[in-house]
Design an enzyme around this catalytic site. Structure first.
Site, mmCIF file in Angstrom:
data_model
loop_
_atom_site.group_PDB
_atom_site.id
_atom_site.type_symbol
_atom_site.label_atom_id
_atom_site.label_comp_id
_atom_site.label_asym_id
_atom_site.label_seq_id
_atom_site.Cartn_x
_atom_site.Cartn_y
_atom_site.Cartn_z
ATOM 1 N N LYS A 1 -17.817 33.048 -34.806
ATOM 2 C CA LYS A 1 -17.703 31.593 -34.720
ATOM 3 C C LYS A 1 -16.688 31.050 -35.728
ATOM 4 O O LYS A 1 -16.718 31.405 -36.907
ATOM 5 C CB LYS A 1 -19.076 30.965 -34.975
ATOM 6 C CG LYS A 1 -19.170 29.460 -34.790
ATOM 7 C CD LYS A 1 -20.633 29.043 -34.910
ATOM 8 C CE LYS A 1 -20.852 27.571 -34.675
ATOM 9 N NZ LYS A 1 -22.302 27.219 -34.742
ATOM 10 N N CYS B 1 -21.048 27.547 -29.782
ATOM 11 C CA CYS B 1 -21.607 26.257 -30.090
ATOM 12 C C CYS B 1 -20.623 25.165 -30.500
ATOM 13 O O CYS B 1 -19.940 24.629 -29.646
ATOM 14 C CB CYS B 1 -22.710 26.410 -31.136
ATOM 15 S SG CYS B 1 -23.914 25.100 -30.954
ATOM 16 N N ASN C 1 -26.909 26.362 -29.765
ATOM 17 C CA ASN C 1 -28.198 25.843 -30.240
ATOM 18 C C ASN C 1 -27.872 24.429 -30.720
ATOM 19 O O ASN C 1 -27.222 24.284 -31.775
ATOM 20 C CB ASN C 1 -28.731 26.628 -31.435
ATOM 21 C CG ASN C 1 -29.273 27.995 -31.082
ATOM 22 O OD1 ASN C 1 -30.407 28.325 -31.355
ATOM 23 N ND2 ASN C 1 -28.458 28.845 -30.498
HETATM 24 N N1 ING Z 1 -24.730 23.141 -33.302
HETATM 25 C C1 ING Z 1 -24.009 22.029 -33.240
HETATM 26 C C2 ING Z 1 -23.151 21.767 -32.021
HETATM 27 O O1 ING Z 1 -21.969 21.485 -32.173
HETATM 28 C C3 ING Z 1 -24.643 19.959 -33.987
HETATM 29 C C4 ING Z 1 -23.779 21.112 -34.352
HETATM 30 C C5 ING Z 1 -25.890 19.869 -34.536
HETATM 31 C C6 ING Z 1 -24.193 19.014 -33.061
HETATM 32 C C7 ING Z 1 -26.706 18.810 -34.204
HETATM 33 C C8 ING Z 1 -25.010 17.962 -32.721
HETATM 34 C C9 ING Z 1 -26.282 17.857 -33.281
HETATM 35 O O2 ING Z 1 -23.715 21.776 -30.933
HETATM 36 C C10 ING Z 1 -24.175 24.354 -33.594
HETATM 37 N N2 ING Z 1 -25.052 25.346 -33.749
HETATM 38 O O3 ING Z 1 -22.956 24.498 -33.753
#
Ligand code: ING
Length: 313
Positions: free
Chosen positions: A128, A173, A198
């Site tokens: 990542k 993600c 996630n």
């Molecule tokens: N999660 C996120 C994503 O970009 C995030 C960061 C967290 C976005 C909470 C929105 C709300 O989907 C990951 N694991 O990168």
């Protein structure tokens, strides 16, 4: 001869903090068997598919969470998955937390995706690049999102590999929210982009975005697919995991930007689509013929400049 294959999104429901690796692997194998029922050739598991999303807790000494990481893949815990996939002739992409030791003996922790072909051979590894969240404990948050405490950005960036009869790239993600992710893969000819996520439904820095979590999720992947003439497989670990509501809505998206398959539950579910990779050319050879239409002389700021710098007052 059309280059056809059936891709599958192996969405997962919550993984409990104390769920054993063997319990999780049993779920992954069950998803593999469902994929076989759907004649899937390539099955995509979510980000961190072997554990709960542990960055929601902050432990000062990350070695306390070493049990969530894997130094080898496959290892004793995951060998049953790799063996069953090979037996069934199904390739897969598996998201997991990795500890890797570099040439100098230094340990690095990555949020990793491993791509394995239908013969059980490792095709490629992605780490990542866009690490969201924060590196220190932030007491104001209902739950932490301390990915920058637990993971380093992958130093190799976005790679693409010839596999499954086409060109395959991966992202994880938060990577899916950045257009550069898809374009760097598109510039390598990616026809299939595999993305696990996630995503909590509560975004602490700006809760007004919460109601748009599902819209933003599909928006960025549909745009990335269309603008680069690639199929995108977006796979969630969703549901209420250790008290945190997380987005599901896994999808398979065509180079047209259309959603051609979507999960309808918040749990373990396989959705699949029989795709023709030659369909990518419908966009790559017309509207998005990069070699003919891109104006790279106008794009310098994209790599020269990190943050925005408005014109002087
Ligand atoms: N999660 C996120 C994503 O970009 C995030 C960061 C967290 C976005 C909470 C929105 C709300 O989907 C990951 N694991 O990168």
């Amino acid at each position: 001869m059309p280059r056809r294959l059936t891709v599958g999104a192996a969405q997962m429901g919550p993984i409990a903090r104390d769920e054993s690796k063997s319990e999780v692997v049993a779920r992954l194998v069950a998803l593999l068997h469902e994929a076989k029922n759907q004649q899937v050739d390539l099955l995509v598991y979510p980000e961190l598919a072997l554990t709960t999303f542990f960055p929601r807790w902050f432990v000062e000494d990350v070695s306390e969470f070493d049990h969530f990481y894997h130094r080898e893949m496959p290892d004793a815990d995951t060998k049953p998955l790799f063996e069953e996939a090979k037996h069934l002739g199904i390739g897969f992409a598996l998201g997991y937390a990795e500890i890797a030791v570099d040439g100098g003996g230094v340990e690095h922790r990555y949020n990793t995706y491993l791509l394995v072909d239908g013969d059980g051979g490792a095709v490629g590894k992605f780490r990542k690049v866009h690490i969201p969240g924060h590196a220190q404990y932030e007491p104001w948050r209902q739950f932490q999102h301390a990915e920058r405490h637990y993971f380093e950005p992958g130093p190799a960036g976005f790679g693409a590999w010839r596999a499954f009869g086409g060109i395959v790239g991966m992202a994880i993600c938060n990577d899916r929210r950045w257009p550069e992710t898809y374009r760097v893969l598109g510039l390598q000819g990616a026809e299939l982009i595999l993305i696990g996520y996630n995503t909590p439904l509560y975004y602490a820095p700006d809760p007004t975005q919460n109601a748009l979590a599902g819209f933003h999720n599909h928006l960025v992947m549909q745009a990335g697919a269309y603008q680069n003439g690639a199929f995108v497989v977006g796979v969630a670990k969703g549901g209420i995991e250790e008290g945190v509501e997380s987005l599901s809505q896994s999808v398979i998206i065509a180079p047209s930007g259309q959603i051609i398959a979507q999960a309808v539950t918040l749990g373990d579910e396989v959705v699949s689509a029989a795709v023709d990779l030659d369909f990518c050319g419908t966009y790559k050879k017309t509207l998005f013929d990069f070699g003919y239409y891109r104006m790279t002389e106008a794009y310098g700021l994209i790599t020269e400049r990190r943050g925005a710098e408005p014109p002087p007052e």
